[in-house]
Design an enzyme around this catalytic site. Sequence first.
Site, PDB file in Angstrom:
ATOM      1  N   HIS A  94       4.154 -79.110   6.898  1.00  0.00           N
ATOM      2  CA  HIS A  94       5.198 -79.807   6.144  1.00  0.00           C
ATOM      3  C   HIS A  94       6.348 -80.242   7.061  1.00  0.00           C
ATOM      4  O   HIS A  94       7.036 -81.222   6.764  1.00  0.00           O
ATOM      5  CB  HIS A  94       5.719 -78.916   5.019  1.00  0.00           C
ATOM      6  CG  HIS A  94       4.765 -78.776   3.879  1.00  0.00           C
ATOM      7  ND1 HIS A  94       4.635 -79.718   2.886  1.00  0.00           N
ATOM      8  CD2 HIS A  94       3.862 -77.799   3.584  1.00  0.00           C
ATOM      9  CE1 HIS A  94       3.716 -79.328   2.012  1.00  0.00           C
ATOM     10  NE2 HIS A  94       3.229 -78.161   2.415  1.00  0.00           N
ATOM     11  N   GLU A 145      -6.799 -74.582  -0.131  1.00  0.00           N
ATOM     12  CA  GLU A 145      -5.709 -75.218  -0.863  1.00  0.00           C
ATOM     13  C   GLU A 145      -6.146 -76.619  -1.265  1.00  0.00           C
ATOM     14  O   GLU A 145      -6.100 -77.559  -0.463  1.00  0.00           O
ATOM     15  CB  GLU A 145      -4.428 -75.277  -0.014  1.00  0.00           C
ATOM     16  CG  GLU A 145      -3.838 -73.905   0.285  1.00  0.00           C
ATOM     17  CD  GLU A 145      -2.474 -73.980   0.965  1.00  0.00           C
ATOM     18  OE1 GLU A 145      -2.014 -75.103   1.261  1.00  0.00           O
ATOM     19  OE2 GLU A 145      -1.877 -72.915   1.193  1.00  0.00           O
TER      20      GLU A 145
END
Length: 426
Positions: free
Chosen positions: A342, A392
């Site tokens: 991120h 994920e």
Amino acid sequence: MSKTKEQKSSGISFGLVLILLIAVAGLAFGVYKLVMDGKDTNLETTAFSMKVGEVRTLESVVGTDFSCQIYDETVASIDGEHLLTALSAGTTTIVAEAPGGKNQVFQLTVTGEGSVVVTEATTTTETTTTTIETTTQTLPEGSVTGIQLTFYSVTLKVGEKKMPIVTMSPADAIDKSENWTSSDEAVAKVDWLGNITAVAPGTCTVRVASVNNPNVYAEVAVTVAGDSTQTTTTTTTTSADGATSTTTTNAASVNSPMYIQGILVANKTYGLPENYNPGVDPAAQAAFDKMQAAAKNDGYSLSICSGFRSFETQKNLYNNYVARDGKEKADTYSARPGHSEHQTGLAFDINKASDSFTDTPEAKWLAENCWKYGFIIRYPKGKESITGYKYESWHIRYLGEDVAKKVYDSGKTLEEYLNITSVYAD
């Protein structure tokens, strides 16, 4: 002796006039004192000049937190960031007003007409002689007259990207379209958004020009320094059936991001500097917007629930998880600060960062289609020992359409595709 009616009226009128004059004088003195008390009388008027189309930041000695009033807004304009733009020839007064009553006065003189000179040939048929007449052609209303960038020089490593933010003036220009070019694409390329990508060591110039008025442009001097330095360790393992495999492990640099085969890598092996803070990558955002529209057309709703995270944000998030679940478990689903994708600005969590997203129609559509728009499912099911993280279904990573298709077609994780590891040093 009694006064006549006319004498009494005259006396009353004179008294009223006298009272009014005293009241007005008192009011004027009070206003003058109020204004003077609110000003710093030690500040002198600052005079300066600009040319039409010129842009500069107005700096005041009363501090950085001040508002401005321009008495003639046809001469110049100023925005909330104190960016002053000269609009037309003339003179105007600018007052910078700071909290606490401190004021500073500027006297601005703008020169030039904001126009271009055109040489025009006119033929007089009666005398068959040609005369040259010089005329001034005023730019159309709403034309771009200036360009400002957040930086004008940059040093990059091979594969690294950076994009300056463009501000075109005046603020109400009708067409602010940009045209980006590189003087040497073998050194650095630039896309239509202004993303500068380092290709090979060397220097070049990247220019952004106004499509509306090509004579207005700004340039970035680009220096490409070469590949990131890294320490490489090669490990060869032999399985029970005699087959051998080789794995390359590179120690991450703490001073700069790591690019491998032109791809920015952030995982457990490779970290990012604490001060690496690019925000959301514009190309990744544009790709997501395109994918979101395609999903909507197919009847599915996609949204970003988590995008860019700074080093500090990831640090707080990870520490909270450790406090709740312990370090060993937290490491299976959360990155340590400096190791989160991120922080690259290239990763998004879609709809809901939870296992509850996995069995939804949107998750299935995402897995089957995200590669078409330059994304991959970064942490696939059954690859936990390779990526270092649990499955994920919601976490996607932007690689660009060409690379994403290659990774998708290979059936490999990014670690397998680049032949790298994802293991913390400790």
